[in-house]
Design a protein around this motif. Structure first.
Motif: not given
Length: 582
Positions: A416, A421, A425, A433-434, A437-438, A440-441, A467
């Motif tokens: 993370l 992040l 989280s 999350f944006s 960010q999602r 990135r997850l 992004v």
């Protein structure tokens, strides 16, 4: 001369107290006859709300115009303030004087009605045509947007047409009553680059023929270089800069405009390829992924007993090696076989024949390792909304028989942090999350099993352009840190240029050109590769005229027992070869 459209101090809000939650604030612009204004900005900038406010469609989505005026010069020369117009007045305006094309044609067309029925509705409503007259007018509308065999296609339902054809139907419907103003809201975002070029060429040609004005909404500032007269840049609900096309592209003043032009990926014909260049291959190096003669076919059945009469040759004899630390981009139009190739490698689609193997990375004691992982296009659909992030990251470990212990949780926290992040989280849920960010997850989840190969299937195409640039930087950093090999599936040549070491171009299920990214992009050899690259919009190509191509995509259906001849290749340099047509 009185402008066709004059917007002054427009403000729009949503909810019970729209003044307290305005998403558009103080936007002003004018549009003359025959002029094209491009409104550019990322998601949430207010560009689509501005467009929907012009013909008051924003009212149907819970929005309200809280300030300003929108004045339209009507065909009889009278001026109508659309912000104060009644619904009966607006009904006469919509379609007849202001046409609109939306981003996703499949959600704009009724799936159970024929194309003809839906186009005829405009002629019935605004011109009073019925019966054969309405049908003839609908056929003329399809002819106008260069749809071949228009009379037969009037009887089709939307599911029988491709995305590009559906968007042409939407354009035909919008132009049915010769509106003097056309609003196009991201009309090419979901389309392949070649289809996108055709739609842009069609709009430019229709604009020349009819003399209509146009407002073109997009997040891609390079796309409008070939069609716009003026550009308005929006950020956080405000117009931060506007002016003539060349002025905005050559001498941008606002930092956000400069960001859109400089930091966001734009295609540069191979000049923006990765600085680390082509990966040198040691003679005894072991590929991270080796694919040999991969074939994927789907049976075509017909008749009462559903007997196989042919097969769709989705992938036909694909070969490539992917080395550790290397990115191989697979590019091509929709239906070319690029995603099917990736899914076959992952075992999500059963291959008809062929072989593929991936090397297994060493994992820490007590941790699992799986050679291939995948990151999908839509990050929200890829994450279970009912699970916290800790449970989502634990899924791959549990699925491979591992245990979620202190070492696993430590790895979660490390990943993370590595994808940018915060550690807290783990207790949060996907909806908190944006979009960036999602994604990135999803990348962190893919790395939980120490893969040697990560397949990225249009992994950044659903993200905002800025992004998108940040996620690409993250992918490059992770690749250098962990020695990952990427199989990168995309139709966006600007993104491919930024991340790929090598490129494989797939057409009709076969690789037609493969090699070093810079060589393929700057000096393409195959006719199909040249066609793909010629269709990519760039800020350098201004007022470029694309030839309209109405030819159909070749069918991949072959009779039973058909086998293509052996591939013949022509070599160009050290790492660049082209398939020679038989």
């Amino acid at each position: 001369m009185i402008p066709l459209l004059s917007v002054s101090g427009l403000s729009v809000g949503f909810g019970r107290t729209p003044q307290a939650s305005e998403v558009v604030r103080g936007v002003s612009f004018e549009l003359a006859d025959g002029e094209t204004l491009a409104i550019v900005g990322e998601s949430g900038s207010g560009k689509s709300v501005t467009a929907l406010s012009i013909n008051r469609l924003v009212d149907f989505g819970g929005g309200r115009i809280t300030g300003g005026s929108i004045k339209l010069r009507r065909a009889d020369g009278s001026i109508l303030d659309l912000t104060a117009a009644s619904e009966p007045q607006l009904t006469k305006i919509r379609g007849a004087e202001i046409g609109m094309i939306f981003q996703e044609p499949m959600t704009s067309l009724n799936p159970v009605l024929t194309i003809g029925t839906q186009i005829e509705e405009s002629f019935r409503l605004h011109r009073g045509l019925t019966g054969r007259q309405a049908t003839a007018a609908a056929k003329d509308a399809l002819d106008r947007v260069r749809i071949p065999d228009a009379a037969r296609r009037l009887k089709y339902t939307p599911n029988q047409l491709s995305g590009g054809m559906l968007q042409r139907v939407m354009i035909a419907t919008a132009l049915a009553c010769n509106p003097r103003l056309l609003i196009a809201d991201e009309p090419t975002t979901a389309l392949d680059v070649t289809v996108q070029a055709q739609i842009m060429a069609l709009l430019a040609e229709l604009k020349r023929e009819t003399g209509m004005s146009m407002i073109f909404i997009t997040h891609d500032i390079g796309l409008v270089a070939g069609i716009a007269d003026k550009i308005m840049v929006m950020q956080n609900g405000q117009a931060v800069e506007q002016g003539e096309l060349n002025q905005i592209l050559d001498q941008p003043h606002h930092p956000y405009t400069r960001h859109l032009l400089q930091d966001v990926p734009h295609f540069a014909s191979g000049r923006a390829t990765r600085p680390d260049g082509r990966r040198d291959r040691a003679p005894d190096a072991e590929p991270a992924l080796k694919v040999n003669d991969l074939v994927v076919r789907f049976p075509v059945k017909s008749g009462f007993f559903g007997r196989a009469t042919g097969a769709v040759h989705a992938v036909d004899g694909v070969d490539f090696d992917l080395m550790p630390g290397e990115t191989l981009a697979i590019v091509g139009e929709s239906g070319s076989g690029k995603s099917t190739t990736a899914r076959a490698v992952l075992g999500l689609v059963r291959s008809t024949r062929g072989s593929f193997s991936a090397s297994v990375r060493k994992a820490a004691a007590g941790q699992s390792a799986l050679p291939i992982q995948m990151v999908f296009q839509n990050p929200y659909a890829s994450l279970n909304p009912r699970l916290a992030i800790e449970s989502i990251l634990a899924e791959p470990i549990i699925a491979t028989g591992g245990r979620v212990d202190a070492a696993t949780r430590a790895k979660m926290a490390t990943l993370l942090k590595r994808v940018g992040l915060p550690e807290n989280s783990l207790e949060r849920y996907p909806h908190e999350f944006s979009g960036g960010q999602r994604q990135r997850l999803c990348i962190a989840r893919a790395l939980m099993l120490n893969p040697s190969v990560v397949v990225l299937d249009e992994a950044v195409s659903a993200l905002d352009v800025s992004v998108q640039a940040k996620v690409l930087e993250l992918l490059v950093d992770l690749q250098r840190e962990f020695g990952l090999a990427y199989l990168f599936i995309s139709h966006d040549m600007a993104v491919v240029e930024r991340i790929a070491h090598r490129i494989a171009v797939i057409h009709a299920g076969q690789i037609v050109e493969i090699g070093d990214a810079k060589s393929v992009l700057s000096a393409p050899k195959h006719a199909y590769t040249k066609k793909l690259i010629a269709a990519v919009p760039t800020i350098d190509r201004r007022r470029e005229h694309f030839e309209l191509d109405t030819r159909q995509v070749p069918s991949l259906v072959r009779p039973l027992g058909f086998e293509p001849g052996p591939a013949r290749w022509e070599q160009f340099g050290v790492d660049h070869r082209m398939r020679v047509e038989a």
